[in-house]
Write an enzyme that holds these catalytic residues in place. Structure first.
Site, short mmCIF file in Angstrom:
data_model
loop_
_atom_site.label_atom_id
_atom_site.label_comp_id
_atom_site.label_asym_id
_atom_site.label_seq_id
_atom_site.Cartn_x
_atom_site.Cartn_y
_atom_site.Cartn_z
N CYS A 1 0.81 -1.22 0.00
CA CYS A 1 0.00 0.00 0.00
C CYS A 1 0.85 1.28 0.00
O CYS A 1 0.35 2.35 -0.33
CB CYS A 1 -0.97 0.00 1.18
SG CYS A 1 -2.09 -1.40 1.15
N HIS B 1 -3.16 7.50 1.89
CA HIS B 1 -3.57 6.16 1.49
C HIS B 1 -4.93 5.90 2.11
O HIS B 1 -5.16 6.17 3.29
CB HIS B 1 -2.54 5.14 1.98
CG HIS B 1 -3.01 3.72 1.84
ND1 HIS B 1 -3.53 3.24 0.66
CD2 HIS B 1 -3.05 2.70 2.72
CE1 HIS B 1 -3.86 1.97 0.84
NE2 HIS B 1 -3.59 1.62 2.08
N ASN C 1 -9.97 0.27 -0.16
CA ASN C 1 -8.51 0.28 -0.14
C ASN C 1 -7.99 -0.34 -1.44
O ASN C 1 -8.10 -1.55 -1.64
CB ASN C 1 -8.02 -0.51 1.08
CG ASN C 1 -6.52 -0.53 1.22
OD1 ASN C 1 -5.79 -0.17 0.30
ND2 ASN C 1 -6.03 -0.96 2.38
#
Ligand code: UT7
Length: 319
Positions: A114, A246, A276
């Site tokens: 990520c 993020h 996500n």
């Protein structure tokens, strides 16, 4: 004047298929209420059966090049951040390079899960400032749905597919990347990992996460990275116009904002619509905020992320 890496174009791509919380709760022991309360996510996109990570990356890159007014022949570096490459090798970036008809330079992938886009931007920035490249395509692209265990409600509700891209050009002046900060602590490897890979299991594997422990690390390390990136540029956190984090969990975004005393209206959140999307989430959110007119030329923007590894980092830039 200092040579800097300037974002001259942004782009993104989302697969058509929307998977809502309601639909998920018909196949898993979960609910729309739980997902919204604990994560802020309402829906996510899922790539079509024949849609590969490179397809998403290429679509986002085409849009970013058009936004920058650049042609493929201007590009001499392609960096793709992804955890879900088309194949184990070659790099997904090689496919992107070929598909776009980029004649020059190197193309490679970055694996920092990520945090991938923040690591990729940091890497490309170093190439540009060292004059080893002049115009980079930096892309975050994922088909994370392919490595989700759809029977595990603790992770299945969190992730989605998508891609975001920026064109990064070496220019002299005040605009561009002002500072970068990236870190890895491999001792936290087992908090967030995939239980398969070519060398260990000869399978692709599925995502496994100790959500609670990652959550605690996220608030702590993201806040630290943001402060460090600001300190390296001699800028205070209240001089930042926009925060583009993020998009893992709305509660993490809110927790970090509270800890640093940041006005939540300055935090770009796409978590409700995208979920996500791992390495794609930061450039996707940046693209949304540029296109809806929030982030403008000259604005100071702080990007940040944390992911498997654990990895984390932040990039401060003037658009
Ligand atoms: O992108 C890379 C970085 N990733 C992150 O930053 C993610 C960080 N972690 C998180 O965002 C959160 O920890 C989660 C959203 C993953 C989980 O939220 P939480 O508030 O930490 O929940 P929890 O794991 O403590 O679980 C609370 C309860 C548990 O039930 P019991 O043991 O209290 O009875 C879980 O079994 O919620 C249960 N639960 C669910 N219930 C309904 C877990 N997932 C679900 C679900 N639906 N999908």
């Amino acid at each position: 004047m200092t040579l800097r890496s300037v974002v001259t174009g942004v782009g993104s791509y989302l697969p058509k298929r929307v998977l809502s919380n309601q639909e998920l709760s018909r196949q898993l022991d979960t609910s729309d209420e739980w997902i919204i309360e604990r994560t802020g996510i309402r829906e996510r996109r899922i790539a079509g059966k024949d849609e590969k990570t490179s397809d998403l990356a290429i679509a986002a890159a085409v849009e970013a090049l058009a936004h920058a007014g650049r042609d493929a022949k201007d590009v001499d570096l392609v960096v793709v951040a992804t955890t879900t490459p088309d194949l184990t090798f070659p790099a997904t970036a090689a496919r992107v390079q070929a598909a776009l008809g980029i004649p020059a330079g190197a193309a490679f992938d970055i694996q920092a899960v990520c945090s991938g886009f923040v690591f990729a931007l940091t890497t490309a920035d170093n190439f540009l400032r060292l004059e080893q490249a002049r115009c980079a395509l930096v892309i975050g692209a994922e088909t994370f749905s392919r490595i989700v265990d759809w029977e595990d409600r603790t992770t299945a509700v969190l992730f989605g597919d998508g891609a975001g891209a920026v064109v990064l050009e070496a220019q002299r002046g005040e605009r561009g990347v002002l500072s970068t900060f990236i870190r890895t602590d491999g001792r936290m490897h087992d908090l967030l990992y995939v239980d398969g890979g070519p060398s260990q299991t000869q399978t692709t594997g599925k995502v496994r996460m100790s959500g609670n422990a990652v959550f605690r690390q996220a608030v702590e390390h993201i806040s630290g990275a943001m402060l460090e990136a600001c300190a390296r540029a001699g800028v205070s956190i209240d001089q930042v116009d926009w925060f583009v984090p993020h998009q893992a969990n709305q509660r993490i975004l809110d927790g970090v904002a509270r800890k640093l005393g940041v006005d939540v209206d300055k935090v770009v959140s796409t978590v409700a619509q995208h979920g996500n999307t791992s390495a794609a989430s930061v450039p996707l959110a940046l693209d949304v905020a540029v296109r809806d007119g929030r982030v403008k030329k000259g604005d100071m923007v702080l990007l940040e992320a944390l992911g498997g590894g654990l990895t984390w980092g932040a990039v401060l830039l003037r658009m």
